[in-house]
Motif scaffolding. Structure first.
Motif, mmCIF file in Angstrom:
data_model
loop_
_atom_site.group_PDB
_atom_site.id
_atom_site.type_symbol
_atom_site.label_atom_id
_atom_site.label_comp_id
_atom_site.label_asym_id
_atom_site.label_seq_id
_atom_site.Cartn_x
_atom_site.Cartn_y
_atom_site.Cartn_z
ATOM 1 N N GLY A 118 -35.077 -73.385 5.497
ATOM 2 C CA GLY A 118 -36.403 -72.784 5.489
ATOM 3 C C GLY A 118 -37.295 -73.185 6.647
ATOM 4 N N LEU A 119 -36.753 -73.847 7.664
ATOM 5 C CA LEU A 119 -37.562 -74.265 8.804
ATOM 6 C C LEU A 119 -37.945 -73.069 9.663
ATOM 7 C CD1 LEU A 119 -38.552 -76.826 10.479
ATOM 8 C CD2 LEU A 119 -36.585 -76.313 11.917
ATOM 9 N N PRO A 120 -39.236 -72.947 10.008
ATOM 10 C CA PRO A 120 -39.622 -71.889 10.943
ATOM 11 C C PRO A 120 -39.112 -72.206 12.353
ATOM 12 C CG PRO A 120 -41.574 -73.043 10.069
ATOM 13 C CD PRO A 120 -40.361 -73.706 9.500
ATOM 14 N N LEU A 121 -38.418 -71.242 12.957
ATOM 15 C CA LEU A 121 -37.896 -71.376 14.320
ATOM 16 C C LEU A 121 -38.518 -70.283 15.177
ATOM 17 C CD1 LEU A 121 -34.129 -72.059 13.486
ATOM 18 C CD2 LEU A 121 -35.814 -73.724 14.301
ATOM 19 N N GLU A 122 -39.637 -70.613 15.795
ATOM 20 C CA GLU A 122 -40.384 -69.623 16.584
ATOM 21 C C GLU A 122 -39.623 -69.272 17.858
ATOM 22 O OE1 GLU A 122 -44.374 -70.923 17.353
ATOM 23 O OE2 GLU A 122 -44.713 -71.434 15.245
ATOM 24 N N GLY A 123 -39.359 -68.001 18.045
ATOM 25 C CA GLY A 123 -38.724 -67.517 19.260
ATOM 26 C C GLY A 123 -37.217 -67.418 19.205
ATOM 27 N N ARG A 124 -36.617 -67.667 18.045
ATOM 28 C CA ARG A 124 -35.158 -67.570 17.967
ATOM 29 C C ARG A 124 -34.738 -66.111 17.904
ATOM 30 N NH1 ARG A 124 -30.712 -70.031 13.687
ATOM 31 N NH2 ARG A 124 -29.003 -70.053 15.197
ATOM 32 N N SER A 125 -33.921 -65.725 18.871
ATOM 33 C CA SER A 125 -33.422 -64.345 18.893
ATOM 34 C C SER A 125 -32.056 -64.339 19.569
ATOM 35 C CB SER A 125 -34.388 -63.432 19.641
ATOM 36 O OG SER A 125 -34.514 -63.840 20.985
ATOM 37 N N GLY A 126 -31.066 -64.775 18.842
ATOM 38 C CA GLY A 126 -29.730 -64.834 19.420
ATOM 39 C C GLY A 126 -29.417 -66.235 19.910
#
Length: 153
Positions: A118-126
């Motif tokens: 459930g950790l928010p990972l800002e900017g993860r896209s691939g």
């Protein structure tokens, strides 16, 4: 709150064209520029330790930062290619300001574990590109936030 950084090693050339053991494959000229750019990218960061996969390209990625900060680059097998993500998560969950350099497979597995929790990972896209950095906020031994920083060079 402590902030640690998880770095994917810089460009290291074609794995298939390299004839020696893969652990010895060094950074390319682009990879060295990425490594040197980390010094500026993390100029304002508090850093207690530099920890790397034992692979040459990972150690080299942290060397300019180590020289600039007067810190040695320590190595650990938990960041080596094929080690899985759990060891990296445990290492980065410590309440000390670390810069850790690893490989794409380890980083993606670690991010998958964090996202699954459930950790928010800002900017993860691939997949995380070579030379990119994840800034990870740690509170009381738990990673509470991750922010993607694109490759600096």
């Amino acid at each position: 709150m402590t902030r640690s950084y998880l770095v994917r090693h810089g460009e290291a050339g074609d794995r298939h064209a390299w004839r020696d053991p893969d652990e010895l494959r060094p950074l390319t000229e682009v990879g060295w520029r990425q490594a040197e750019a980390l010094v500026d990218l993390l100029a304002d960061a508090e850093i207690d330790r530099l920890v790397s996969s034992p692979y040459v390209r990972c150690v080299q990625t942290l060397e300019p930062l180590g020289e600039a900060r007067g810190l040695p680059v320590e190595t650990t097998p938990v960041l080596a290619e094929g080690a899985g993500g759990q060891g990296a998560v445990e290492l980065l969950s410590r309440d000390e300001a670390l810069v850790a350099c690893s490989h794409g497979d380890v980083i993606e597995e670690a991010l998958d574990l964090l996202a699954g929790a459930g950790l928010p990972l800002e900017g993860r896209s691939g997949e995380t590109p070579k030379g990119a950095v994840w800034a990870l906020d740690v509170r009381d031994g738990t990673i509470v936030k991750g922010v993607f920083l694109p490759p600096p060079a």
